[in-house]
Design an enzyme around this catalytic site. Structure first.
Site: not given
Length: 210
Positions: A53, A55, A66, A175
Protein backbone atom coordinates in the site's frame (compact mmCIF):
# COMPACT_ATOMS: atom_id res chain seq x y z
CA UNK A 1 -14.10 2.43 -16.50
CA UNK A 2 -11.16 2.12 -18.84
CA UNK A 3 -7.84 3.64 -17.75
CA UNK A 4 -4.99 3.27 -20.26
CA UNK A 5 -6.42 -0.06 -21.45
CA UNK A 6 -7.12 -1.50 -17.99
CA UNK A 7 -10.77 -2.33 -17.26
CA UNK A 8 -11.90 -1.32 -13.76
CA UNK A 9 -15.29 -2.01 -12.21
CA UNK A 10 -17.26 1.20 -11.65
CA UNK A 11 -19.34 -0.55 -8.96
CA UNK A 12 -16.29 -1.49 -6.90
CA UNK A 13 -14.84 2.02 -7.30
CA UNK A 14 -18.13 3.51 -6.09
CA UNK A 15 -18.00 1.26 -3.02
CA UNK A 16 -14.40 2.24 -2.27
CA UNK A 17 -15.07 5.95 -2.69
CA UNK A 18 -18.09 5.73 -0.36
CA UNK A 19 -15.95 4.05 2.32
CA UNK A 20 -13.21 6.70 2.23
CA UNK A 21 -15.44 9.72 1.56
CA UNK A 22 -15.04 11.14 5.06
CA UNK A 23 -11.43 10.08 5.63
CA UNK A 24 -9.02 12.90 6.41
CA UNK A 25 -5.60 13.20 4.72
CA UNK A 26 -5.76 10.31 2.29
CA UNK A 27 -2.60 9.59 0.25
CA UNK A 28 -1.87 9.77 -2.60
CA UNK A 29 -4.21 12.59 -3.67
CA UNK A 30 -7.23 11.38 -5.63
CA UNK A 31 -5.84 12.52 -8.98
CA UNK A 32 -2.73 10.34 -8.46
CA UNK A 33 -4.41 7.08 -7.38
CA UNK A 34 -4.22 5.60 -10.86
CA UNK A 35 -0.93 7.24 -11.78
CA UNK A 36 0.73 3.82 -12.26
CA UNK A 37 -1.83 2.91 -14.91
CA UNK A 38 -1.65 6.29 -16.60
CA UNK A 39 2.15 6.16 -16.88
CA UNK A 40 2.29 2.50 -17.97
CA UNK A 41 -0.62 1.64 -20.29
CA UNK A 42 -1.35 -2.08 -20.51
CA UNK A 43 0.00 -2.28 -24.06
CA UNK A 44 3.41 -1.08 -22.80
CA UNK A 45 3.86 -3.35 -19.76
CA UNK A 46 7.18 -5.22 -19.63
CA UNK A 47 7.72 -5.55 -15.86
CA UNK A 48 5.36 -5.50 -12.87
CA UNK A 49 6.69 -4.57 -9.42
CA UNK A 50 4.01 -5.14 -6.81
CA UNK A 51 3.87 -3.19 -3.55
CA UNK A 52 1.40 -3.47 -0.68
CA UNK A 53 0.00 0.00 0.00
CA UNK A 54 1.15 3.61 -0.44
CA UNK A 55 3.56 5.42 1.87
CA UNK A 56 1.56 7.00 4.69
CA UNK A 57 3.73 10.07 5.33
CA UNK A 58 2.77 13.48 4.00
CA UNK A 59 4.26 14.29 0.60
CA UNK A 60 5.61 10.80 -0.10
CA UNK A 61 3.10 8.76 -2.11
CA UNK A 62 2.30 9.73 -5.69
CA UNK A 63 0.73 6.58 -7.11
CA UNK A 64 3.76 4.43 -7.98
CA UNK A 65 4.78 1.54 -5.71
CA UNK A 66 8.06 2.12 -3.82
CA UNK A 67 8.39 5.59 -5.42
CA UNK A 68 8.32 8.99 -3.71
CA UNK A 69 7.88 12.51 -5.01
CA UNK A 70 10.96 14.35 -6.26
CA UNK A 71 12.96 15.84 -3.40
CA UNK A 72 11.64 13.43 -0.73
CA UNK A 73 14.16 11.45 1.34
CA UNK A 74 14.66 7.88 0.09
CA UNK A 75 12.55 5.41 2.12
CA UNK A 76 14.49 2.42 3.51
CA UNK A 77 12.98 -0.16 1.11
CA UNK A 78 13.77 1.97 -1.92
CA UNK A 79 17.30 2.52 -0.66
CA UNK A 80 17.76 -1.28 -0.60
CA UNK A 81 16.30 -1.55 -4.11
CA UNK A 82 18.89 0.97 -5.25
CA UNK A 83 21.63 -0.97 -3.44
CA UNK A 84 20.72 -4.07 -5.40
CA UNK A 85 20.72 -2.18 -8.70
CA UNK A 86 24.08 -0.63 -7.77
CA UNK A 87 25.50 -4.10 -7.05
CA UNK A 88 24.16 -5.60 -10.29
CA UNK A 89 25.14 -2.82 -12.68
CA UNK A 90 27.97 -1.03 -10.88
CA UNK A 91 26.20 2.33 -10.99
CA UNK A 92 26.02 4.95 -8.25
CA UNK A 93 22.94 5.41 -6.09
CA UNK A 94 20.57 8.17 -7.14
CA UNK A 95 19.40 10.80 -4.67
CA UNK A 96 16.01 10.87 -6.39
CA UNK A 97 13.34 8.40 -5.29
CA UNK A 98 10.95 9.24 -8.12
CA UNK A 99 10.56 6.12 -10.27
CA UNK A 100 8.54 7.73 -13.07
CA UNK A 101 11.36 6.96 -15.59
CA UNK A 102 10.80 3.24 -14.90
CA UNK A 103 7.05 3.60 -15.42
CA UNK A 104 7.64 5.36 -18.73
CA UNK A 105 9.77 2.42 -19.91
CA UNK A 106 7.06 -0.15 -19.18
CA UNK A 107 7.48 -0.96 -15.48
CA UNK A 108 4.04 -1.12 -13.87
CA UNK A 109 4.62 0.03 -10.28
CA UNK A 110 1.40 -1.25 -8.78
CA UNK A 111 0.37 -1.24 -5.13
CA UNK A 112 -2.24 -3.83 -4.13
CA UNK A 113 -4.07 -1.09 -2.20
CA UNK A 114 -4.21 2.32 -3.84
CA UNK A 115 -4.88 4.65 -0.90
CA UNK A 116 -3.99 5.04 2.77
CA UNK A 117 -4.70 7.47 5.62
CA UNK A 118 -1.90 9.57 7.03
CA UNK A 119 0.13 7.70 9.64
CA UNK A 120 -1.99 4.56 9.37
CA UNK A 121 -0.38 1.85 7.23
CA UNK A 122 -2.83 -0.65 5.71
CA UNK A 123 -5.76 1.52 6.80
CA UNK A 124 -7.51 0.99 3.45
CA UNK A 125 -6.78 -2.71 3.12
CA UNK A 126 -9.90 -4.83 2.68
CA UNK A 127 -12.16 -2.07 1.35
CA UNK A 128 -12.12 -3.26 -2.26
CA UNK A 129 -8.81 -2.13 -3.73
CA UNK A 130 -7.48 -5.69 -3.81
CA UNK A 131 -10.31 -6.69 -6.14
CA UNK A 132 -9.34 -3.86 -8.48
CA UNK A 133 -5.63 -4.61 -8.49
CA UNK A 134 -6.03 -8.41 -8.65
CA UNK A 135 -8.09 -7.82 -11.78
CA UNK A 136 -5.34 -5.60 -13.19
CA UNK A 137 -2.73 -8.32 -12.58
CA UNK A 138 -4.97 -10.88 -14.28
CA UNK A 139 -5.50 -8.56 -17.25
CA UNK A 140 -1.75 -8.08 -17.68
CA UNK A 141 -1.21 -11.84 -17.43
CA UNK A 142 -3.89 -12.58 -20.02
CA UNK A 143 -3.39 -9.74 -22.50
CA UNK A 144 0.37 -9.18 -22.45
CA UNK A 145 3.24 -11.41 -23.53
CA UNK A 146 6.60 -12.04 -21.83
CA UNK A 147 6.15 -9.84 -18.77
CA UNK A 148 8.48 -10.05 -15.75
CA UNK A 149 6.64 -10.06 -12.40
CA UNK A 150 8.81 -9.17 -9.41
CA UNK A 151 7.11 -10.47 -6.27
CA UNK A 152 8.99 -9.37 -3.17
CA UNK A 153 7.84 -10.66 0.20
CA UNK A 154 5.06 -13.03 1.24
CA UNK A 155 2.23 -10.62 0.51
CA UNK A 156 3.24 -10.05 -3.11
CA UNK A 157 4.06 -13.71 -3.65
CA UNK A 158 0.46 -14.68 -2.88
CA UNK A 159 -0.47 -12.92 -6.13
CA UNK A 160 1.54 -15.47 -8.09
CA UNK A 161 -1.54 -17.62 -8.60
CA UNK A 162 -3.04 -14.83 -10.75
CA UNK A 163 -0.19 -15.04 -13.27
CA UNK A 164 0.29 -17.44 -16.18
CA UNK A 165 3.82 -18.71 -15.54
CA UNK A 166 3.91 -20.50 -18.91
CA UNK A 167 4.41 -17.21 -20.75
CA UNK A 168 5.64 -14.80 -18.08
CA UNK A 169 8.69 -14.77 -15.78
CA UNK A 170 7.90 -14.72 -12.06
CA UNK A 171 10.77 -13.64 -9.81
CA UNK A 172 10.38 -14.09 -6.05
CA UNK A 173 12.52 -13.00 -3.13
CA UNK A 174 12.19 -11.51 0.36
CA UNK A 175 10.97 -7.93 0.59
CA UNK A 176 13.50 -5.05 0.32
CA UNK A 177 12.44 -3.77 3.75
CA UNK A 178 15.33 -3.39 6.24
CA UNK A 179 13.72 -6.23 8.22
CA UNK A 180 14.15 -8.75 5.40
CA UNK A 181 16.45 -7.36 2.68
CA UNK A 182 19.46 -9.27 4.04
CA UNK A 183 17.52 -12.54 3.98
CA UNK A 184 17.68 -12.79 0.21
CA UNK A 185 16.54 -9.60 -1.45
CA UNK A 186 20.04 -8.19 -1.65
CA UNK A 187 21.84 -10.40 -4.13
CA UNK A 188 18.68 -11.69 -5.84
CA UNK A 189 19.84 -10.49 -9.27
CA UNK A 190 16.29 -9.65 -10.30
CA UNK A 191 17.05 -6.59 -12.40
CA UNK A 192 19.59 -8.34 -14.63
CA UNK A 193 17.36 -11.43 -14.83
CA UNK A 194 14.47 -9.23 -15.95
CA UNK A 195 16.53 -7.60 -18.67
CA UNK A 196 17.87 -10.95 -19.88
CA UNK A 197 14.31 -12.30 -20.19
CA UNK A 198 13.17 -9.21 -22.10
CA UNK A 199 16.12 -9.41 -24.47
CA UNK A 200 15.49 -13.14 -25.05
CA UNK A 201 12.06 -12.14 -26.34
CA UNK A 202 13.35 -9.28 -28.52
CA UNK A 203 12.15 -6.59 -26.12
CA UNK A 204 14.15 -3.53 -25.11
CA UNK A 205 15.64 -3.94 -21.61
CA UNK A 206 14.89 -1.49 -18.81
CA UNK A 207 17.44 1.18 -17.94
CA UNK A 208 17.25 0.79 -14.17
CA UNK A 209 19.51 3.61 -13.00
CA UNK A 210 17.48 6.65 -11.92
Amino acid sequence: MNIAGYQISDDILDEINAKILNAVNVFPPKEKRFFALDKTPIKNVKVVILGQDPYHGKGQAHGLSFSVEEGVKLPPSLRNIYKEIEAEFGCGMSASGCLTPWAEQGVLLLNAVLSVEEGQPNSHAGIGWEQVTDSIIEQVSEECEHVVFMLWGAYAQKKGNLIDSSKHLILKSPHPSPFSAHKGFLGNGHFKKANSFLEEHSLKPIFWKI
